[in-house]
Design an enzyme around this catalytic site. Structure first.
Site, PDB file in Angstrom:
ATOM      1  CB  SER A  53       2.908  -7.075 -18.881  1.00  0.00           C
ATOM      2  OG  SER A  53       2.648  -6.039 -18.000  1.00  0.00           O
ATOM      3  CG  ASP A  97      -3.638  -8.221 -16.209  1.00  0.00           C
ATOM      4  OD1 ASP A  97      -3.973  -8.703 -17.308  1.00  0.00           O
ATOM      5  OD2 ASP A  97      -3.089  -7.110 -16.098  1.00  0.00           O
ATOM      6  CG  HIS A 112      -2.143  -5.571 -19.509  1.00  0.00           C
ATOM      7  ND1 HIS A 112      -1.717  -6.036 -18.279  1.00  0.00           N
ATOM      8  CD2 HIS A 112      -1.025  -5.107 -20.118  1.00  0.00           C
ATOM      9  CE1 HIS A 112      -0.412  -5.847 -18.164  1.00  0.00           C
ATOM     10  NE2 HIS A 112       0.034  -5.287 -19.265  1.00  0.00           N
TER      11      HIS A 112
HETATM   12  N1  ARG Z   1       0.208  -0.691 -15.724  1.00  0.00           N
HETATM   13  C1  ARG Z   1       0.353  -1.931 -16.426  1.00  0.00           C
HETATM   14  C2  ARG Z   1       1.402  -1.801 -17.547  1.00  0.00           C
HETATM   15  O1  ARG Z   1       2.101  -0.859 -17.643  1.00  0.00           O
HETATM   16  C3  ARG Z   1      -0.959  -2.495 -16.885  1.00  0.00           C
HETATM   17  C4  ARG Z   1      -1.745  -1.666 -17.855  1.00  0.00           C
HETATM   18  C5  ARG Z   1      -3.057  -2.245 -18.305  1.00  0.00           C
HETATM   19  N2  ARG Z   1      -4.186  -1.862 -17.455  1.00  0.00           N
HETATM   20  C6  ARG Z   1      -4.875  -0.686 -17.512  1.00  0.00           C
HETATM   21  N3  ARG Z   1      -5.833  -0.460 -16.653  1.00  0.00           N
HETATM   22  N4  ARG Z   1      -4.609   0.272 -18.391  1.00  0.00           N
HETATM   23  O2  ARG Z   1       1.249  -2.065 -18.698  1.00  0.00           O
HETATM   24  N1  ASP Z   2       2.416  -3.289 -16.923  1.00  0.00           N
HETATM   25  C1  ASP Z   2       3.726  -3.341 -17.527  1.00  0.00           C
HETATM   26  C2  ASP Z   2       3.697  -4.127 -18.833  1.00  0.00           C
HETATM   27  O1  ASP Z   2       2.709  -4.129 -19.522  1.00  0.00           O
HETATM   28  C3  ASP Z   2       4.738  -3.892 -16.576  1.00  0.00           C
HETATM   29  C4  ASP Z   2       5.421  -2.824 -15.780  1.00  0.00           C
HETATM   30  O2  ASP Z   2       5.679  -1.739 -16.330  1.00  0.00           O
HETATM   31  O3  ASP Z   2       5.750  -3.092 -14.633  1.00  0.00           O
HETATM   32  O4  ASP Z   2       4.687  -4.648 -19.282  1.00  0.00           O
END
Ligand code: ARG
Ligand code: ASP
Length: 676
Positions: free
Chosen positions: A612, A203, A83
């Protein structure tokens, strides 16, 4: 009996130390190293950060504009999340070669793809410059030496301005895509599983950084050579189990651990509910359109994911704050503080001053957030503004402005505009409602619906052709342009409400007072997108009463979720075949009695957005995973970290290697890595 009481008391005292909370500045990690070693870290503070010799920090980079990455070979090979690479992969994709859907595997250096606009920063050094700032040196003077050395530099505030640190970076811009799994692995679970444990997402994506012959940053050139980092991470293939030490090294962007109850109340009871409700409406509109039309599904996939990501996080955050009783706890803490401060003239007024400042700031900060979630989201207005600027520069609108419309559907946008303007009406206090907006609506139809229809029926920004045919004057007075102007917000928005100068000035003193008063507390500066170290251990947790979640997930879980009819859970056939044949090669192992491949794990590291892609490192300093998420009920860790439920989620490095090897057939990449 006495022993029992002692044991209970000890238990509570240890819990009181709040194990695992904290995001520490690497240059000051010496103050934590004993605690880290007690928890299983085998190396020294110098191994983590050193100015004079190569250290782990040289293997960690700030990736793009919001993520972390890490070197895993002496040839500039870099790992981060899928991502995090998503934007770059999307840019390189086209219908004929859709690397997002199908994945991408460079089978040689020649096949690696340059990523225009992508950069990677290495921290050269960081320095506490508080004394220099206090002595009157300007930021420019302080940065000068680093800039003269050819680096870029920034000065960041810690503890609400109590300390200033200089960060010196080396920025590499020749970054090439080496590999990405298909989205059905790299984004497996999609928004359904996002912020959720158990998780089964591979990921990761792989890049390579190139440099000039002197190993210094250089613009893209065929002559460039793979960058030779001073340090890269060795990889452990031994695996993880509950209780193992883990360390996260990366760039968390934003936390607010020291704010008073006013700020938490604002987040949990005002800001999040407003933003969640407004986004729910937008998501519903987009989802409905996506169900009707497969083209819209693709066009709005990334937008939907972007809107849904924070939307889901805020819901978890609100739940978590409620569950922990953060507001009440903070109020009790403030009461104790007030009692201590009462006879100290320099501190006694603080809480009152802060309450008063919040009362002023929250009014406009709320409006800033409301603008950001409503009028400012209207794409037509943003495009009208871009086109207006372009029209001023060019006589003929260049063809590349067609790109604006690739992921755009004017009917969806019209429906969204109606929804957000109605939402704005609902959430905007009457006395703050912009007179200009009221006048426009009055002039063009009298209702939001009629006004929006008027705009979309008459704007020149709804298609490239119309925009190209419009005159400069027509663009200047375009109705979408006018709405754009109404929604320009005249105040600067800050990382958090508490960083607004009117409040922050009190926090500077408050932090000083807290450190004098609360001697037990281990203070670390809030995350501000500078390099940090967090540490903890692999651990399951009680998700709900009687429901314990194991810390490790496996390929079996992917197969259980697999469903060709559900977009988020439709895995590539090759993975089904490998599973059917149990053909795991060197990556297979017994987990909880089943022969399988480990996929992801959770741990108690204190992380935030920006972490991330961060390396997850074991006690010996070896890479065991890549961090990518948190559990959603624990996202309040940005405000209060609770080690009993806060968990970060990482993809197991062995799953990454398995996918490279067995799915990508790019096993040659493993040869340049240091596998232990
Ligand atoms: N929750 C994670 C972060 O805050 C990954 C986001 C990417 N994945 C998604 N399905 N939107 O960035
Ligand atoms: N998914 C988040 C990021 O993209 C990480 C988090 O908020 O724990 O940095």
């Amino acid at each position: 009996m006495k022993k029992l009481i002692l044991a209970i008391v000890l238990c509570f005292t240890f819990a009181g130390v709040r194990a695992d909370e904290g995001m520490w500045l690497p240059s000051l990690i010496g103050s934590r190293i004993n605690d880290m070693r007690q928890k299983g870290f085998k190396l020294s503070a110098e191994d983590i950060y050193s100015v004079n010799k190569a250290s782990m920090k040289d293997a960690v980079v700030l990736f793009g504009s919001g993520c972390t990455g890490e070197y895993v070979s002496d040839q500039g090979l870099l790992l981060t999340n899928h991502h995090c690479g998503y934007g770059a992969i999307q840019k390189l994709s086209a219908v004929e070669h859709d690397y997002l859907t199908d994945g991408f595997w460079a089978m040689s250096r020649e096949e690696e793809l340059p990523c225009e606009g992508l950069s990677v920063r290495r921290l050269v050094r960081m320095e506490d410059v508080t004394a220099r700032v206090a002595a009157g040196e300007s930021f420019d003077e302080i940065k000068k030496q680093a800039i003269d050395e050819g680096y870029s530099a920034s000065i960041e505030q810690m503890y609400y301005g109590n300390q200033q640190f200089l960060f010196v970076y080396e920025i590499f811009t020749d970054v090439r895509l080496v590999a990405a799994p298909p989205s059905s692995i790299g984004k497996f679970g999609g928004d359904t599983d996002n912020w959720i444990w158990p998780r089964h997402t591979g990921d990761f994506s792989i890049f390579r950084v190139y440099a000039g012959k002197d190993n210094k940053p250089a613009k893209y050139s065929k002559e460039n050579q793979p960058y030779r980092p001073a340090r890269h991470l060795r990889i452990s293939t031994k695996g993880v189990k509950e209780g193992d030490f883990t360390m996260i090294y990366g760039y968390p962007a934003n936390t607010q651990e020291y704010v008073i109850s006013d700020a938490v109340e604002y987040v949990a009871e005002v800001s999040n509910p407003m933003k969640i409700a407004l986004r729910t409406e937008r998501l519903d509109i987009i989802s409905a359109a996506q169900e009707q039309d497969p083209a819209i599904r693709i066009q709005y996939a990334a937008k939907h994911a972007g809107i849904a990501n924070a939307w889901k996080k805020w819901q978890g955050e609100a739940l978590g704050i409620k569950r922990l009783g953060t507001i009440e706890k903070k109020r009790a803490y403030e009461k104790e503080f007030a009692a201590w401060a009462a006879d100290k003239p320099e501190y006694a007024h603080l809480l009152d001053s802060m309450h008063a400042a919040y009362n002023v700031v929250r009014e406009w900060y709320y409006m800033g957030e409301l603008y950001a979630e409503t009028g400012k989201t209207i794409e037509l207005c943003a495009m009208a503004n871009v086109l207006h600027t372009a029209k001023m520069r060019y006589d003929n609108l260049p063809e590349n402005f067609k790109k604006l419309y690739v992921s755009y559907n004017v009917d969806v946008d019209r429906a969204l505009a109606k929804a957000v303007l109605k939402g704005f009406e609902r959430y905007c206090p009457a006395e703050k409602y912009p007179a200009a907006l009221r006048a426009e609506i009055g002039k063009y139809g009298g209702t939001v619906d009629a006004y929006v229809d008027y705009i979309y029926d008459n704007s020149h920004a709804t298609s490239f052709e119309k925009a190209a045919a419009a005159t400069k004057e027509q663009m200047e007075t375009d109705p979408a342009m006018r709405l754009f102007e109404i929604f320009t917000f005249d105040k600067k928005m800050y990382r958090n409400m508490s960083n607004a100068p009117e409040v922050e000035r009190w926090y500077r003193t408050f932090m000083k007072a807290l450190r004098e008063w609360d001697k037990e507390r281990a203070f670390y500066p809030d995350a501000n997108f500078t390099l940090r170290v967090a540490y903890g251990s692999v651990a399951g947790y009680e998700y709900a009463d009687g429901e314990y979640h194991n810390p490790v997930s496996t390929l079996d879980g992917i197969i259980e979720k697999d469903n060709p009819n559900i977009y988020d859970y439709n895995i590539p056939q090759v993975l089904r075949d490998i599973y059917a044949a149990k053909d795991y090669g060197r990556w297979g192992e017994k987990v909880n009695g089943r022969y399988t491949v480990p996929v992801a794990f959770i741990a108690t590291n204190h992380t935030s957005g920006g972490n991330s892609g961060s390396p997850v490192i074991n006690g010996k300093g070896e890479l065991i995973g890549i961090n990518f998420d948190r559990t959603w009920r624990s996202t309040m860790s940005d405000i209060e970290f609770d080690p009993s439920i806060c968990r970060n989620i990482s993809v197991d490095i062995r799953f990454v290697l398995f996918v490279i090897d067995r799915v990508g057939g790019a096993g040659y990449l493993l040869e340049e890595m240091d596998l232990r």
